[in-house]
Design an enzyme around this catalytic site. Structure first.
Site, PDB file in Angstrom:
ATOM      1  N   ASP A   1      -3.392  -1.244   9.179  1.00 39.11           N
ATOM      2  CA  ASP A   1      -4.564  -2.133   9.083  1.00 39.11           C
ATOM      3  C   ASP A   1      -5.878  -1.384   9.257  1.00 39.11           C
ATOM      4  OD1 ASP A   1      -2.795  -4.444   8.967  1.00 39.11           O
ATOM      5  OD2 ASP A   1      -2.536  -4.195  11.128  1.00 39.11           O
TER       6      ASP A   1
ATOM      7  N   LYS B   1      -6.969   1.084   4.474  1.00 38.28           N
ATOM      8  CA  LYS B   1      -6.543   2.020   3.426  1.00 38.28           C
ATOM      9  C   LYS B   1      -6.752   1.450   2.035  1.00 38.28           C
ATOM     10  CE  LYS B   1      -2.412   2.229   5.213  1.00 38.28           C
ATOM     11  NZ  LYS B   1      -2.679   1.446   6.446  1.00 38.28           N
ATOM     12  N   GLY B   2      -6.553   0.130   1.879  1.00 34.13           N
ATOM     13  CA  GLY B   2      -6.687  -0.476   0.561  1.00 34.13           C
ATOM     14  C   GLY B   2      -8.053  -0.265  -0.043  1.00 34.13           C
TER      15      GLY B   2
ATOM     16  N   GLY C   1       0.074  -4.985   3.667  1.00 36.09           N
ATOM     17  CA  GLY C   1      -0.853  -5.604   2.730  1.00 36.09           C
ATOM     18  C   GLY C   1      -2.147  -4.823   2.655  1.00 36.09           C
ATOM     19  N   HIS C   2      -2.650  -4.627   1.451  1.00 36.25           N
ATOM     20  CA  HIS C   2      -3.934  -3.966   1.260  1.00 36.25           C
ATOM     21  C   HIS C   2      -4.940  -4.981   0.736  1.00 36.25           C
ATOM     22  CE1 HIS C   2      -2.125   0.355   0.892  1.00 36.25           C
ATOM     23  NE2 HIS C   2      -2.182  -0.094   2.117  1.00 36.25           N
TER      24      HIS C   2
ATOM     25  N   GLN D   1       1.245   0.959   6.241  1.00 35.90           N
ATOM     26  CA  GLN D   1       1.291   0.983   7.705  1.00 35.90           C
ATOM     27  C   GLN D   1       0.472   2.158   8.263  1.00 35.90           C
ATOM     28  OE1 GLN D   1       4.775   0.713   6.246  1.00 35.90           O
ATOM     29  NE2 GLN D   1       4.643  -1.492   6.318  1.00 35.90           N
TER      30      GLN D   1
ATOM     31  N   THR E   1       0.906 -11.087   7.150  1.00 36.30           N
ATOM     32  CA  THR E   1       1.475 -12.133   7.996  1.00 36.30           C
ATOM     33  C   THR E   1       0.477 -13.170   8.468  1.00 36.30           C
ATOM     34  OG1 THR E   1       1.071 -10.847  10.007  1.00 36.30           O
ATOM     35  CG2 THR E   1       3.167 -10.473   8.853  1.00 36.30           C
TER      36      THR E   1
ATOM     37  N   ARG F   1      -1.018 -12.807  11.156  1.00 40.69           N
ATOM     38  CA  ARG F   1      -0.973 -12.738  12.611  1.00 40.69           C
ATOM     39  C   ARG F   1      -2.244 -12.118  13.176  1.00 40.69           C
ATOM     40  NH1 ARG F   1       4.706  -9.832  13.923  1.00 40.69           N
ATOM     41  NH2 ARG F   1       3.976  -8.507  12.211  1.00 40.69           N
TER      42      ARG F   1
ATOM     43  N   ARG G   1      -4.494  -9.753  15.201  1.00 42.51           N
ATOM     44  CA  ARG G   1      -4.340  -8.374  15.631  1.00 42.51           C
ATOM     45  C   ARG G   1      -4.878  -8.184  17.046  1.00 42.51           C
ATOM     46  NH1 ARG G   1      -6.944  -6.527  10.033  1.00 42.51           N
ATOM     47  NH2 ARG G   1      -5.123  -6.739   8.680  1.00 42.51           N
TER      48      ARG G   1
END
Length: 429
Positions: free
Chosen positions: A13, A16-17, A40-41, A224, A301, A303, A305
């Site tokens: 998180d 990177k995307g 996910g990116h 990741q 997700t 969720r 962080r």
């Protein structure tokens, strides 16, 4: 231009995307080399948010993209993502995307086992996304996996699924005491979309190496972060694949000598999703502020962080494990308005100070961070586009990161959009 690997240096998180999207403009090929759709990116283009889970971010820049052999792929998720990107006007045809014939497929029973295992563990659960990633890698290691190459031979596919599911159903029924799956229904489902997948399947290793021989410039995209690496992360609170830069070679089928630079993406603070030790985690109003201002929710997700101060023990560890040649600092703007900012320089445990990650998870859970305190800045840096225009304290903070990590800072990001990026070193030149 060099061939570049982009990796996360924390627990994922890190942004990177966005950076892959930015760098893709100068690359010819973009390759995803590990993980699955548990990552996910998120990219923001012209104010529009686009999220990918399997297809490399470079597809947005109209670059030829590859999913390497090191990735585990849920075919249904892949097809759904292709449709989603297509609806955004992005070309995701088989001319633009190739999936390695050696990549393993996540099967329905992998997801059933993943979810059942977490339920059975109760409070001791790892925090998996339940998408079948771990069980798929398990089958890969025990030589019971099903690869995309198996789809090319329908009779072989049927034979393998029928044989493997006998074991999986026994496991589901007798150990987890949960519902079993019908092999015929699974086979029918996969045969239903098989023809659509076939044009995407290729020997990615051959295509990549042929392209490199012709001078193609390649960007390798990790998922990741370093400290979720199965070998070097906070085991057992890790992912099921190797997330470090060396796996870019193995996970895509190129020789390590063809990797020229390794960029480590570093959030200006630290976050973690799910369970596991987190020495610099904040449980006060500052942690809450970072979470809210940074919109810290998982792209996959949703969720929340966990948030904490920047951890240089982690960053030094990542620099060593990945052989980092440059840093990209993201979300610096989230620190705006803080009176003081802390940097963790070591861990204290029973009178001993660690400057590297202890191997024992029990020790790490008991570590107390050793902090430096630095003055913050009141200015809004999100609109800054030149490094010299940063507030003095922001520059000092960045300089200290460089000094403590021993790695040059190449890029600083101050917002989600492409334009909110200060490039200090034109990496592809």
């Amino acid at each position: 231009m060099p061939n570049i690997v982009v990796v996360g240096t924390q627990w994922g998180d890190e942004g990177k995307g966005k950076i892959v999207d930015l760098l893709s403009a100068r690359a010819d090929y973009v390759v995803r080399f590990q993980g699955g759709n548990n990552a996910g990116h998120t990219m923001v283009v012209d104010g529009n948010q686009i999220i990918s889970h399997l297809v490399p971010s470079g597809i947005i820049q109209n670059k030829v993209c590859f999913i390497g052999n090191g990735v585990v792929v849920d075919p249904l998720v892949l097809l759904k993502e292709i449709d989603y990107l297509d609806s955004k006007g992005i070309d995701v045809s088989s001319d633009m995307l190739k999936v390695s014939d050696r990549a393993h497929m996540i099967m329905p029973y992998h997801k059933s086992i993943d979810k059942a295992r977490e339920i059975k563990k109760g409070d001791a659960k790892i925090g998996t996304t339940g998408r079948g990633i771990g069980p798929c890698y398990e089958d890969k290691a025990t030589r019971r996996g099903i690869r995309f190459a198996d789809l090319l031979d329908e009779a072989l596919f049927v034979e393998k699924v029928t044989s493997i599911m006998e074991e999986k159903n026994f496991y589901l029924k007798n150990y987890f005491e949960t519902e079993t799956l019908d092999p015929d229904a699974v086979i029918k489902e996969f045969m239903g979309f098989r023809d659509r997948l076939l044009p995407y399947i290729a020997d990615v290793s051959v295509v990549l190496n042929r392209g490199m021989d012709q001078g193609k410039q390649v960007l390798f995209e990790g998922a990741q972060g370093t400290h979720l690496d199965i070998e070097h992360g906070t085991y057992p609170f890790v992912t099921s694949s190797s997330t470090v830069a060396a796996n870019a070679a193995c996970g895509s089928g190129v020789g390590p000598g063809r990797l020229d630079q390794v960029l480590g993406i570093v959030k200006a603070y630290t976050t973690r999703v799910g369970s596991g030790p987190f020495p610099t985690e904040l449980f006060d109003e500052i942690g809450e502020r970072l979470q809210k201002k940074g919109a810290e929710f998982g792209a996959t997700t949703g969720r929340r962080r966990r948030c904490g101060w920047l951890d240089m023990v982690m960053l030094r560890n990542a620099a060593r494990l990945n052989g980092l040649t440059g840093l990209v600092i993201t979300k610096l703007d989230v620190l705006d308005g803080l009176e003081e900012i802390k940097i963790c320089t070591g861990y204290e445990h029973k009178g001993k100070v660690y400057d590297a990650f202890p191997p024992s998870i029990k020790t790490l859970e008991q570590c107390v961070p050793v902090y430096e305190t630095h003055p913050g800045w009141s200015e809004d840096v999100s609109g800054i586009r030149n490094y010299k225009d940063f507030p003095e304290n922001a520059r000092k903070y960045l300089d200290r990161i460089k000094e403590l990590s021993g790695v040059e800072i190449k890029v600083v990001s101050v917002g989600p959009g492409r334009e909110a990026t200060i490039v200090l070193d034109h990496i592809f030149d």
